[in-house]
Scaffold this motif. Structure first.
Motif, mmCIF file in Angstrom:
data_model
loop_
_atom_site.group_PDB
_atom_site.id
_atom_site.type_symbol
_atom_site.label_atom_id
_atom_site.label_comp_id
_atom_site.label_asym_id
_atom_site.label_seq_id
_atom_site.Cartn_x
_atom_site.Cartn_y
_atom_site.Cartn_z
ATOM 1 N N ALA A 1 0.861 -1.188 0.000
ATOM 2 C CA ALA A 1 0.000 0.000 0.000
ATOM 3 C C ALA A 1 0.892 1.231 0.000
ATOM 4 O O ALA A 1 1.968 1.229 0.595
ATOM 5 C CB ALA A 1 -0.904 0.000 1.223
ATOM 6 N N TRP B 1 -4.064 5.195 3.042
ATOM 7 C CA TRP B 1 -3.224 4.146 2.448
ATOM 8 C C TRP B 1 -3.993 3.489 1.318
ATOM 9 O O TRP B 1 -5.099 2.984 1.515
ATOM 10 C CB TRP B 1 -2.842 3.119 3.513
ATOM 11 N N TRP B 2 -3.411 3.504 0.112
ATOM 12 C CA TRP B 2 -4.074 3.005 -1.091
ATOM 13 C C TRP B 2 -3.438 1.708 -1.560
ATOM 14 O O TRP B 2 -2.222 1.601 -1.643
ATOM 15 C CB TRP B 2 -3.992 4.043 -2.211
ATOM 16 N N TYR B 3 -4.289 0.737 -1.874
ATOM 17 C CA TYR B 3 -3.852 -0.552 -2.406
ATOM 18 C C TYR B 3 -4.024 -0.571 -3.921
ATOM 19 O O TYR B 3 -4.737 0.256 -4.487
ATOM 20 C CB TYR B 3 -4.659 -1.681 -1.748
#
Length: 60
Positions: free
Chosen positions: A30, A38-40
Protein backbone atom coordinates in the motif's frame (compact mmCIF):
# COMPACT_ATOMS: atom_id res chain seq x y z
CA UNK A 1 10.80 -9.23 -3.67
CA UNK A 2 11.61 -5.89 -2.07
CA UNK A 3 13.81 -5.58 0.97
CA UNK A 4 12.18 -4.51 4.24
CA UNK A 5 13.64 -1.20 5.43
CA UNK A 6 11.89 -1.20 8.81
CA UNK A 7 8.93 -2.68 10.65
CA UNK A 8 6.12 -0.39 11.81
CA UNK A 9 4.46 -1.71 14.94
CA UNK A 10 2.24 1.15 16.14
CA UNK A 11 -0.40 3.42 14.65
CA UNK A 12 1.76 6.41 15.59
CA UNK A 13 4.71 5.04 13.59
CA UNK A 14 2.42 4.39 10.61
CA UNK A 15 1.01 7.93 10.83
CA UNK A 16 4.53 9.41 10.94
CA UNK A 17 5.57 7.85 7.61
CA UNK A 18 5.81 10.41 4.79
CA UNK A 19 3.60 10.76 1.74
CA UNK A 20 4.55 8.19 -0.95
CA UNK A 21 5.90 5.67 1.61
CA UNK A 22 5.10 2.05 0.72
CA UNK A 23 4.33 -0.62 3.30
CA UNK A 24 3.39 -4.28 3.01
CA UNK A 25 0.65 -5.64 5.22
CA UNK A 26 -0.80 -9.10 4.87
CA UNK A 27 1.23 -9.65 1.71
CA UNK A 28 -0.29 -6.60 -0.01
CA UNK A 29 1.64 -3.37 -0.70
CA UNK A 30 0.00 0.00 0.00
CA UNK A 31 1.17 3.54 -0.73
CA UNK A 32 0.45 6.54 1.50
CA UNK A 33 -1.43 9.25 -0.36
CA UNK A 34 -1.26 13.01 0.15
CA UNK A 35 -4.36 12.88 2.36
CA UNK A 36 -2.70 10.31 4.65
CA UNK A 37 -4.88 7.44 3.39
CA UNK A 38 -3.22 4.15 2.45
CA UNK A 39 -4.07 3.01 -1.09
CA UNK A 40 -3.85 -0.55 -2.41
CA UNK A 41 -3.39 -1.59 -6.05
CA UNK A 42 -7.09 -2.47 -6.36
CA UNK A 43 -8.02 1.16 -5.57
CA UNK A 44 -9.25 0.49 -2.05
CA UNK A 45 -8.09 2.62 0.87
CA UNK A 46 -7.56 0.79 4.16
CA UNK A 47 -5.42 1.26 7.24
CA UNK A 48 -2.68 -1.40 6.98
CA UNK A 49 -2.71 -4.12 9.64
CA UNK A 50 0.20 -3.96 12.05
CA UNK A 51 2.96 -4.87 12.13
CA UNK A 52 3.69 -3.69 8.59
CA UNK A 53 6.95 -3.85 6.65
CA UNK A 54 8.24 -0.57 5.21
CA UNK A 55 9.33 -1.25 1.62
CA UNK A 56 10.01 2.28 0.36
CA UNK A 57 10.62 5.71 1.85
CA UNK A 58 10.77 8.74 -0.46
CA UNK A 59 13.70 11.13 -0.23
CA UNK A 60 12.80 14.09 1.92
Amino acid sequence: MMQTLAVVETAEELEALPYDAVVESGGRPAIKGESGAWWYADGQAWEPALPANVLFLPET
